[in-house]
Design a protein around this motif. Structure first.
Motif, short mmCIF file in Angstrom:
data_model
loop_
_atom_site.label_atom_id
_atom_site.label_comp_id
_atom_site.label_asym_id
_atom_site.label_seq_id
_atom_site.Cartn_x
_atom_site.Cartn_y
_atom_site.Cartn_z
N SER A 20 7.05 -37.24 82.75
CA SER A 20 6.36 -38.12 83.70
C SER A 20 6.54 -39.58 83.35
N MET A 21 6.49 -39.90 82.03
CA MET A 21 6.70 -41.28 81.60
C MET A 21 8.12 -41.72 81.88
N LEU A 22 9.07 -40.80 81.64
CA LEU A 22 10.46 -41.09 81.94
C LEU A 22 10.65 -41.34 83.43
N TYR A 23 10.01 -40.52 84.24
CA TYR A 23 10.07 -40.68 85.71
C TYR A 23 9.60 -42.08 86.12
N SER A 24 8.43 -42.46 85.53
CA SER A 24 7.88 -43.77 85.86
C SER A 24 8.83 -44.88 85.46
N SER A 25 9.40 -44.75 84.26
CA SER A 25 10.32 -45.78 83.75
C SER A 25 11.54 -45.91 84.64
N LEU A 26 12.09 -44.79 85.05
CA LEU A 26 13.32 -44.82 85.87
C LEU A 26 13.05 -45.34 87.27
N THR A 27 12.02 -44.80 87.91
CA THR A 27 11.79 -45.14 89.31
C THR A 27 11.30 -46.56 89.51
N LEU A 28 10.69 -47.13 88.50
CA LEU A 28 10.24 -48.52 88.64
C LEU A 28 11.41 -49.48 88.54
N ARG A 29 12.53 -49.02 88.00
CA ARG A 29 13.71 -49.88 87.85
C ARG A 29 14.75 -49.67 88.94
N GLN A 198 2.66 -50.90 92.69
CA GLN A 198 3.55 -51.97 92.21
C GLN A 198 4.58 -52.34 93.27
N ASP A 199 5.08 -51.30 93.96
CA ASP A 199 6.05 -51.58 95.05
C ASP A 199 5.41 -52.40 96.16
N GLU A 200 4.18 -52.06 96.53
CA GLU A 200 3.50 -52.79 97.60
C GLU A 200 3.22 -54.23 97.18
N ILE A 201 2.81 -54.41 95.92
CA ILE A 201 2.56 -55.78 95.43
C ILE A 201 3.84 -56.60 95.48
N GLN A 202 4.93 -55.99 95.01
CA GLN A 202 6.21 -56.69 95.01
C GLN A 202 6.66 -57.00 96.44
N TYR A 203 6.45 -56.01 97.33
CA TYR A 203 6.84 -56.19 98.73
C TYR A 203 6.05 -57.33 99.37
N ASN A 204 4.73 -57.31 99.16
CA ASN A 204 3.89 -58.35 99.76
C ASN A 204 4.22 -59.73 99.19
N GLU A 205 4.47 -59.76 97.89
CA GLU A 205 4.82 -61.04 97.28
C GLU A 205 6.11 -61.59 97.88
N ASN A 206 7.11 -60.73 98.00
CA ASN A 206 8.39 -61.16 98.60
C ASN A 206 8.20 -61.55 100.07
N LYS A 207 7.36 -60.76 100.78
CA LYS A 207 7.16 -61.03 102.20
C LYS A 207 6.50 -62.38 102.42
N TYR A 208 5.45 -62.63 101.66
CA TYR A 208 4.74 -63.90 101.87
C TYR A 208 5.53 -65.09 101.35
N ARG A 209 6.31 -64.88 100.31
CA ARG A 209 7.17 -65.96 99.84
C ARG A 209 8.23 -66.28 100.89
N THR A 210 8.78 -65.21 101.48
CA THR A 210 9.77 -65.41 102.55
C THR A 210 9.13 -66.10 103.76
N LEU A 211 7.91 -65.64 104.11
CA LEU A 211 7.20 -66.24 105.24
C LEU A 211 6.95 -67.72 105.02
N VAL A 212 6.50 -68.05 103.82
CA VAL A 212 6.23 -69.47 103.51
C VAL A 212 7.52 -70.28 103.51
N ASP A 213 8.58 -69.70 102.93
CA ASP A 213 9.85 -70.44 102.85
C ASP A 213 10.49 -70.61 104.23
N GLU A 214 10.27 -69.65 105.13
CA GLU A 214 10.89 -69.72 106.46
C GLU A 214 10.03 -70.46 107.48
N MET A 215 8.90 -70.96 107.07
CA MET A 215 8.04 -71.72 108.00
C MET A 215 8.76 -72.96 108.49
N ASN A 216 8.50 -73.30 109.77
CA ASN A 216 9.05 -74.56 110.31
C ASN A 216 8.35 -75.77 109.69
#
Length: 794
Positions: A20-29, A198-216
């Protein structure tokens, strides 16, 4: 045995925890859909399975017991088909490699465990992994129970020793192994949940960073730096988006940690300090500002984020400001054009139909103040219904017109026809309808008048022949059958025209038309197609119903008096009942029937009218009655002197009675004047023989009398009127009447203030014998009539 199984399970579980630890290590990368994780996971799980099988719990030679069923079923549930398939191949191959009588059953257990895990994944995985409120303990335990019941059943494939094996492993397997499945499931579920978070946090962080960067807008996070007194000393940039870097031409290194005046320009430091004070006090603040360092207008929306820290949204509004300036100039030009235009103009809100503005010409036209108009809707001045308005708009589109025809109401209640030219306009960001209104009341009135005259008879108001022919073609369809056609002819119109003038004849026509209209239905078509002819078209009307209409018209006409005589109308009827009947034939039949009836009705009517005309003349001038009677008596005496038959004498006397019937058309003043003083009076008086002839000739049995009446003012020498006949050309009876007429006029006390005596009149006739009068008849008249009359008087 149970103790050995227990320690074996602990060992196997430890290996699964490593898994299970190996699974977590692999899938997070690695990405979830990455094929590498699929293959690598399958290989690692297969190796773990081999590790488990290297520490088995032997029962008999060739049969041993381990926890690979927990491993493979959990792999199917959490890892899916790819890793499970690879792990199944590896563990199955290793079990076959170990050999023994239990090898086939061992492979079967591996395959069955994989299948159960995959089936559980297909139908239950989403609910298991999305369950955030509680761990699905029962679900994992149940899957473990199903997997190991299947494993126990598969022990039956061992043949003779199956009973021994089942007795040995039943309790440990049925009690301990489901708990092992439960524990491994919980561990993997938690690892899977952590990865998902962790995936959702990373996704939201990327999404909002993209949103802020793409603002007019440009976004800048600012921190306030204060001095010892607490006053704002400086403003430091903490972070910014990509658009801010593009706007200022800087990079993150050049901005983050730098003072705002250094980035934005020292000249505008005072503005930013003031902005900071406002936003920290009010939590949010917006202001527009022209920055000299950029030469542009910006709009700053500022929001307090924490103590002594705020964010600024910066918009470049230079183009908007330029546009606003242009719009303001345009609106000023429009306002000048709007207010100074002589045309009526309105601005209307397209959503509410409310009048937003009106020019002075509109106020003058509608007779409302500007304030009154602004409190009104367009429906307050447009008197058409919504249905009529929609119909007119649709009609304008179909006809390709750029305007709509409406009827607008003024403040005094007067209705005016208008043409409305409308189009969309945007003023100050507000979408409006711009309307120009033209008053076309007179134009519409003239058009209606022309249209009316083109289809109506001007005198009677009935439809004319043109309209009748168009309607005849339109109505000549099957749905209007039976279609009846009534021809109507006014009897005696010419006689009335001749006797009383065309004005009187016109009145007779109008009265007759009104009688017909009063009886006919609203949808019936009544047309005047000739001088005295009218046609009635009756759709969906049979012959009997049409006859009832004719009888009703006759009944009203007989009761209606026109001066001193009744109105007489002859009718002819024909009805089209079959589709194949030709309408021209139907029309001809109605016309023929009318003429047949007219032969009888007109003759009787005209006879009555002659009596009426004579009475009308005598009422106008009683003197003419006395004169006609005296002339008739003198002509009777002349007939006796000429030895005429009784019939000839009666005809002579009748003609004498009617000889001045034409005077009925003369003015009363001329008719009763004792002395004619103008040539115009003479000219009018000289018309009466023609008028009398026209009146009498319209009656068939009075045609000979009409000829004598026409000639009674002719002279023997040809200088008489109206034809200038001479001598024997003049009818015999007319020559006799001329003598009696002249004598009576010369001796008439009513006609002259100083009339001639009988002898003087006789001498005048003798003098005019051979010039004005027939010399032979004159001599007989003097010798046998006047002298006899004189002797009788003595």
């Amino acid at each position: 045995m149970v103790k050995e199984l227990f320690f074996g399970l602990i060992y196997n579980t430890s290996l699964l925890l490593v898994l299970s630890m190996l699974y977590s290590s692999l899938t997070l990368r690695l990405k979830e859909n990455d094929r590498r994780i699929c293959f690598l996971s399958g290989v690692v799980i297969g190796i773990v399975g081999i590790g488990i099988m290297t520490h088995p719990i032997p029962l008999v030679d060739g049969i041993f017991f381990d926890t690979r069923s927990i491993l493979i079923s959990s792999t199917g549930l959490f890892f899916g088909f790819g890793p499970t398939f690879i792990a199944t191949l590896i563990t199955s191959a290793y079990r076959l490699h170990l050999g023994g009588i239990g090898a086939p059953t061992g492979v079967l257990v591996i395959v069955t465990s994989a299948a159960i895990g995959l089936l559980w994944r297909k139908f239950r995985f989403e609910k298991l992994t999305n369950s955030d409120k509680r761990l699905p303990v029962i679900e994992f335990y149940l899957m473990g129970m199903v997997t190991h019941i299947a494993m126990l059943l598969e022990m039956l494939t061992l043949g003779a020793i199956s009973t021994f094996v089942l007795r040995a492993i039943f309790l440990p397997v049925i009690i301990i192994y489901p708990i092992g499945s439960l524990m491994i499931g919980i561990i993997l579920k938690c690892q899977f949940g952590n990865k998902k978070t962790q995936d959702e946090i990373q996704y939201n962080e990327n999404k909002y960073r993209t949103l802020v960067d793409e603002m007019n807008q440009s976004l800048l996070l600012v921190e306030v730096v204060r001095n010892g007194d607490g006053a704002i000393e400086n403003l430091r940039a903490l972070d910014a988006n990509s658009n801010f870097y593009r706007m200022t031409g800087t990079t993150s290194r050049a901005v983050e940690g730098e003072g705002l005046p250094h980035i934005m320009g020292a000249k505008d430091k005072g503005f930013f300090v003031k902005l900071a004070e406002q936003v920290l006090e009010k939590d949010s603040y917006t202001e527009e500002y022209f920055m000299e360092s950029f030469g542009k207008y910006f709009e700053f929306h500022s929001y307090k984020t924490r103590e002594d820290q705020f964010a600024m949204l910066i918009n470049d509004i230079t183009k908007r400001k330029e546009l606003e300036k242009s719009i303001l100039e345009s609106e000023n030009r429009y306002r000048s054009l709007f207010n100074n235009n002589l045309a009526v103009m309105l601005l209307v809100d397209s959503r509410s139909d409310k009048i937003v503005d009106a020019n002075p010409s509109a106020c003058s036209f509608y007779m409302h103040t500007l304030e009154e108009l602004r409190n009104m809707k367009i429906s307050d001045i447009n008197i058409l219904s919504e249905k009529e308005i929609d119909h007119e708009k649709s009609l304008a589109v179909i006809e390709g017109r750029k305007h709509c025809n409406f009827i607008h109401k003024l403040s005094n209640g007067e209705a005016r026809d208008v043409e409305v030219y409308s189009g969309p306009i945007e003023i100050g960001g507000e979408k409006l309808i711009y309307s120009i209104i033209h008053d076309v009341t007179e134009k519409v009135r003239r058009q209606k008048e022309i249209e009316y005259l083109s289809f109506h008879d001007q005198l009677t108001g009935l439809y004319n022949r043109r309209y009748f022919e168009e309607e005849l073609n339109r109505l000549d369809v099957k749905r209007n059958l039976p279609l009846s056609l009534i021809m109507a002819d006014l009897n005696g119109l010419k006689l009335v025209n001749d006797a009383f003038g065309h004005a009187m004849g016109d009145k007779l026509l109008v009265s007759s038309a009104e009688i017909i209209k009063s009886v006919c239905r609203e949808d019936d078509i009544i047309s005047r197609v000739g001088g005295d002819e009218m046609v009635i078209l009756l759709p969906n009307t049979g012959r009997k119903q049409a006859y009832r209409i004719i009888e009703r018209i006759r009944e009203i006409a007989e009761k209606s008096k026109f001066d001193d005589f009744n109105i007489s109308i002859s009718f002819g009827l024909s009805t089209k009942t079959e589709k194949d009947q030709v309408m021209e034939t139907v029309y001809k039949e109605a016309e023929d029937n009318m003429y047949k009836n007219k032969l009888f009705e007109s003759k009787k009517m005209k006879g009555n009218m002659i009596d009426t005309i004579v009475n009308a003349l005598y009422e106008k001038s009683p003197r003419e009655k006395n004169h006609s009677e005296r002339v008739s008596r003198l002509c009777g005496q002349m007939g006796i002197a000429l030895d005429l038959s009784r019939d000839e004498i009666n005809e002579l006397k009748s003609t004498a009675l009617l000889h001045d019937i034409g005077k009925v058309a003369l003015d009363d003043a001329i008719l009763n004047r004792k002395v004619r003083i103008t040539k115009a009076d003479d000219a009018q008086m000289m018309r009466h023989p023609d008028i009398g002839y026209n009146i009498l000739s319209s009656v068939n049995n009075l045609s000979i009398i009409a000829e004598n009446v026409l000639a009674h003012h002719e002279r023997w020498d040809g200088r008489g009127y109206p034809k200038g006949l001479k001598g024997e050309e003049i009818p015999y009876i007319a020559r006799i009447i001329a003598l009696a007429d002249a004598y009576d006029k010369m001796t008439d006390y009513e006609r002259h203030r100083r009339p001639m005596t009988g002898d003087e009149a006789a001498e005048e006739i003798r003098r005019c014998s051979g010039t004005q009068f027939d010399p032979v008849l004159a001599a007989i008249f003097i010798e046998k009539v006047l002298k006899k009359d004189s002797k009788d008087a003595v």
